[in-house]
Design a protein around this motif. Structure first.
Motif, PDB file in Angstrom:
ATOM      1  N   GLY A 105     -63.736 103.346  53.402  1.00  0.00           N
ATOM      2  CA  GLY A 105     -64.364 104.120  52.355  1.00  0.00           C
ATOM      3  C   GLY A 105     -64.070 103.766  50.866  1.00  0.00           C
ATOM      4  O   GLY A 105     -64.423 104.329  49.859  1.00  0.00           O
ATOM      5  N   ALA A 106     -62.772 102.880  50.751  1.00  0.00           N
ATOM      6  CA  ALA A 106     -62.200 102.499  49.416  1.00  0.00           C
ATOM      7  C   ALA A 106     -63.223 101.826  48.776  1.00  0.00           C
ATOM      8  O   ALA A 106     -63.758 100.865  49.594  1.00  0.00           O
ATOM      9  N   LYS A 107     -63.295 101.770  47.535  1.00  0.00           N
ATOM     10  CA  LYS A 107     -64.038 101.050  46.774  1.00  0.00           C
ATOM     11  C   LYS A 107     -62.908  99.832  46.144  1.00  0.00           C
ATOM     12  O   LYS A 107     -61.970  99.980  45.969  1.00  0.00           O
ATOM     13  N   SER A 108     -63.496  98.491  46.352  1.00  0.00           N
ATOM     14  CA  SER A 108     -62.536  97.553  46.058  1.00  0.00           C
ATOM     15  C   SER A 108     -62.260  97.349  44.566  1.00  0.00           C
ATOM     16  O   SER A 108     -63.563  97.413  43.678  1.00  0.00           O
ATOM     17  N   TRP A 109     -61.174  96.844  44.262  1.00  0.00           N
ATOM     18  CA  TRP A 109     -61.010  96.634  42.927  1.00  0.00           C
ATOM     19  C   TRP A 109     -60.852  94.934  42.866  1.00  0.00           C
ATOM     20  O   TRP A 109     -61.275  94.350  41.802  1.00  0.00           O
ATOM     21  N   GLN A 110     -60.281  94.452  43.853  1.00  0.00           N
ATOM     22  CA  GLN A 110     -60.054  93.172  43.876  1.00  0.00           C
ATOM     23  C   GLN A 110     -60.055  92.777  45.405  1.00  0.00           C
ATOM     24  O   GLN A 110     -59.250  93.359  46.130  1.00  0.00           O
ATOM     25  N   GLU A 111     -60.825  91.698  45.687  1.00  0.00           N
ATOM     26  CA  GLU A 111     -60.644  91.215  47.125  1.00  0.00           C
ATOM     27  C   GLU A 111     -59.568  90.331  47.320  1.00  0.00           C
ATOM     28  O   GLU A 111     -59.018  89.928  46.211  1.00  0.00           O
ATOM     29  N   PRO A 112     -59.043  89.953  48.501  1.00  0.00           N
ATOM     30  CA  PRO A 112     -57.726  89.340  48.552  1.00  0.00           C
ATOM     31  C   PRO A 112     -58.046  88.132  47.902  1.00  0.00           C
ATOM     32  O   PRO A 112     -58.754  87.444  48.208  1.00  0.00           O
ATOM     33  N   LYS A 113     -56.831  87.643  47.318  1.00  0.00           N
ATOM     34  CA  LYS A 113     -56.877  86.352  46.842  1.00  0.00           C
ATOM     35  C   LYS A 113     -55.578  85.847  46.382  1.00  0.00           C
ATOM     36  O   LYS A 113     -54.389  86.610  46.751  1.00  0.00           O
ATOM     37  N   TRP A 114     -55.192  84.634  46.423  1.00  0.00           N
ATOM     38  CA  TRP A 114     -53.919  83.827  46.222  1.00  0.00           C
ATOM     39  C   TRP A 114     -53.427  83.933  44.697  1.00  0.00           C
ATOM     40  O   TRP A 114     -54.682  83.261  44.124  1.00  0.00           O
ATOM     41  N   LEU A 115     -52.440  84.134  44.242  1.00  0.00           N
ATOM     42  CA  LEU A 115     -52.067  83.816  42.950  1.00  0.00           C
ATOM     43  C   LEU A 115     -50.941  82.740  43.275  1.00  0.00           C
ATOM     44  O   LEU A 115     -49.947  82.772  44.036  1.00  0.00           O
ATOM     45  N   GLU A 116     -51.219  81.667  42.389  1.00  0.00           N
ATOM     46  CA  GLU A 116     -50.117  80.549  42.791  1.00  0.00           C
ATOM     47  C   GLU A 116     -49.325  79.987  41.347  1.00  0.00           C
ATOM     48  O   GLU A 116     -49.952  79.816  40.379  1.00  0.00           O
ATOM     49  N   ASP A 117     -48.237  79.251  41.662  1.00  0.00           N
ATOM     50  CA  ASP A 117     -47.677  78.689  40.533  1.00  0.00           C
ATOM     51  C   ASP A 117     -46.585  77.769  41.512  1.00  0.00           C
ATOM     52  O   ASP A 117     -46.498  77.602  42.820  1.00  0.00           O
ATOM     53  N   ASP A 118     -45.626  76.945  40.690  1.00  0.00           N
ATOM     54  CA  ASP A 118     -44.776  76.211  41.300  1.00  0.00           C
ATOM     55  C   ASP A 118     -44.022  77.021  42.314  1.00  0.00           C
ATOM     56  O   ASP A 118     -43.279  76.223  42.973  1.00  0.00           O
ATOM     57  N   GLY A 119     -43.641  78.251  42.013  1.00  0.00           N
ATOM     58  CA  GLY A 119     -42.688  79.043  42.988  1.00  0.00           C
ATOM     59  C   GLY A 119     -43.563  79.146  44.623  1.00  0.00           C
ATOM     60  O   GLY A 119     -42.765  79.882  45.314  1.00  0.00           O
ATOM     61  N   GLY A 120     -44.710  78.775  44.741  1.00  0.00           N
ATOM     62  CA  GLY A 120     -45.551  79.400  45.886  1.00  0.00           C
ATOM     63  C   GLY A 120     -46.553  80.213  45.532  1.00  0.00           C
ATOM     64  O   GLY A 120     -47.169  80.062  44.433  1.00  0.00           O
ATOM     65  N   ARG A 121     -46.985  80.970  46.419  1.00  0.00           N
ATOM     66  CA  ARG A 121     -48.072  81.757  46.377  1.00  0.00           C
ATOM     67  C   ARG A 121     -48.015  83.324  46.728  1.00  0.00           C
ATOM     68  O   ARG A 121     -47.134  83.494  47.593  1.00  0.00           O
ATOM     69  N   VAL A 122     -48.818  84.266  46.143  1.00  0.00           N
ATOM     70  CA  VAL A 122     -48.695  85.540  46.476  1.00  0.00           C
ATOM     71  C   VAL A 122     -49.819  86.080  46.652  1.00  0.00           C
ATOM     72  O   VAL A 122     -50.830  85.771  45.994  1.00  0.00           O
TER      73      VAL A 122
END
Ligand code: FE2
Length: 362
Positions: A105-122
């Motif tokens: 029942g939670a409203k989504s703020w942000q669907e799962p996604k990758w943030l990436e740069d040279d250090g890898g991804r989160v």
């Protein structure tokens, strides 16, 4: 088998949306002694918003500000003033956590996604809670960069004052909504109701409020939720709701293991705290028994003490840190006690009411 239906490792960070993140970062560095350890802005390729990461031991704050006219953040900051927008959770599995929360029942703020740069991804996602507050869900296992992709490391040390971590974060919600959000934290995030206070526990001649403390499966995340109760005059919760423009985070409690040191440094740097009358300390030995600290020192600093079955705690509350009577901080030092200072509520609320009277909002 674990019965935790929403495993959270810990509060990852507390994000504030502010008009001027550079000045906010400077304030928290020079008063609370946080180190500025990360930055994202025009220089790092962030074209529309700027972000400062501040750290002290296990507590991370982020201050985020819009850089361009018409930015959606600006509209919310205009409505609320500077505010806590995100109490972010570090989790094992962002996708599973987001799916579980939204399925329940939670409203989504942000669907799962990758943030990436040279250090890898989160991996990041987010869900909405009361008002404009969200809970980000973050997993940076294996990421080698600073904090989040597109942050650059900064080395602007603060003079730390012994703040260790977030102890608890308190939300103020509208009359009649406390139990709605209690049920939300139970149903969606598998939290349990640790303690409840009704208006008999928390009332003065003028104001009263109700509060329930919610805690997650591993007990590391504690969220008291307050709602106003009818009183003779406007309660501090009503004042908050009016000036904030809706429900939101009322205070963040920072844990220290040496409250006399922490508060001495904060006072020396000009941070204002609520005052309690000297008579509070005359009654203290009868109320809490023997404690390690010198009561005269506590009285000089305005530090409060309360005892429960498991030990005692020391605590103090700042005055609001913005122009609006909204967000403030608590400094808490636990010596066995796992509670929240119920025995101090009356002295504290009378102090808040003296401040409200000066503001003409009582
Ligand atoms: Fe608190």
């Amino acid at each position: 088998m674990s019965t935790d239906t929403f495993p959270i490792r810990r509060v990852d960070h507390v994000r504030h949306w502010v008009n001027n993140a550079r000045q906010s970062a400077f304030f928290y560095q020079h008063t609370f002694g946080f180190s500025i350890t990360g930055y994202s802005g025009l220089e790092t390729g962030s074209r529309e918003d700027a972000h400062y990461l501040l750290e002290q031991n296990d507590l991370r704050l982020i201050f985020s500000a819009p850089l361009v006219p018409g930015h959606p953040m600006a509209e919310r900051i205009g409505h609320h003033g500077d505010f806590v927008q995100d109490i972010a959770f570090e989790v094992d599995d962002v996708d599973a956590a987001w799916k579980a929360a939204t399925d329940r029942g939670a409203k989504s703020w942000q669907e799962p996604k990758w943030l990436e740069d040279d250090g890898g991804r989160v991996r990041v996602a987010g869900i909405c809670t009361y008002g404009d507050t969200i809970h980000s869900l973050i997993n940076r296992d294996g990421y080698k960069g600073k904090f989040l992709p597109n942050f650059r490391a900064e080395n602007q040390p603060g003079d730390g004052i012994g703040i260790i971590e977030v102890d608890h974060c308190v939300g103020n919600v509208e009359l009649g909504k406390m139990n709605v959000w209690v049920k939300w934290y139970e149903d969606v995030l598998g939290f349990k109701n640790l303690i409840s206070f009704d208006d008999n526990d928390i009332s003065t001649d003028y104001t009263s409020l109700m509060s329930k403390v919610m805690s997650n499966g591993n007990g590391r995340v504690k969220f008291p939720i307050n709602e106003p109760a009818p009183g003779k005059k406007k309660s501090q919760i009503d004042e908050y709701l009016e000036y904030f423009g809706g429900p939101g985070v009322q205070h963040v409690a920072m844990r220290t293991d040496d409250i006399v040191y922490t508060v001495s440094r904060l006072r020396a740097r000009g941070v204002d705290f609520l005052k309690v009358p000297r008579s509070y300390y005359d009654m203290l030995p009868d109320r809490v028994g023997t404690i390690d600290e010198d009561i005269d020192v506590l009285a000089d600093l305005g530090i409060l003490v309360d005892r429960d079955d498991e030990g005692y705690l020391l605590q103090i509350f700042t005055k609001p840190i913005t122009d609006r009577p909204t967000l403030f901080y608590e400094i808490i030092h636990r010596k066995g006690a796992k509670s929240f200072g119920k025995g101090n509520f009356k002295a504290l609320f009378e102090s808040i009411e003296r401040e409200q009277a000066v503001r003409g909002t009582l």
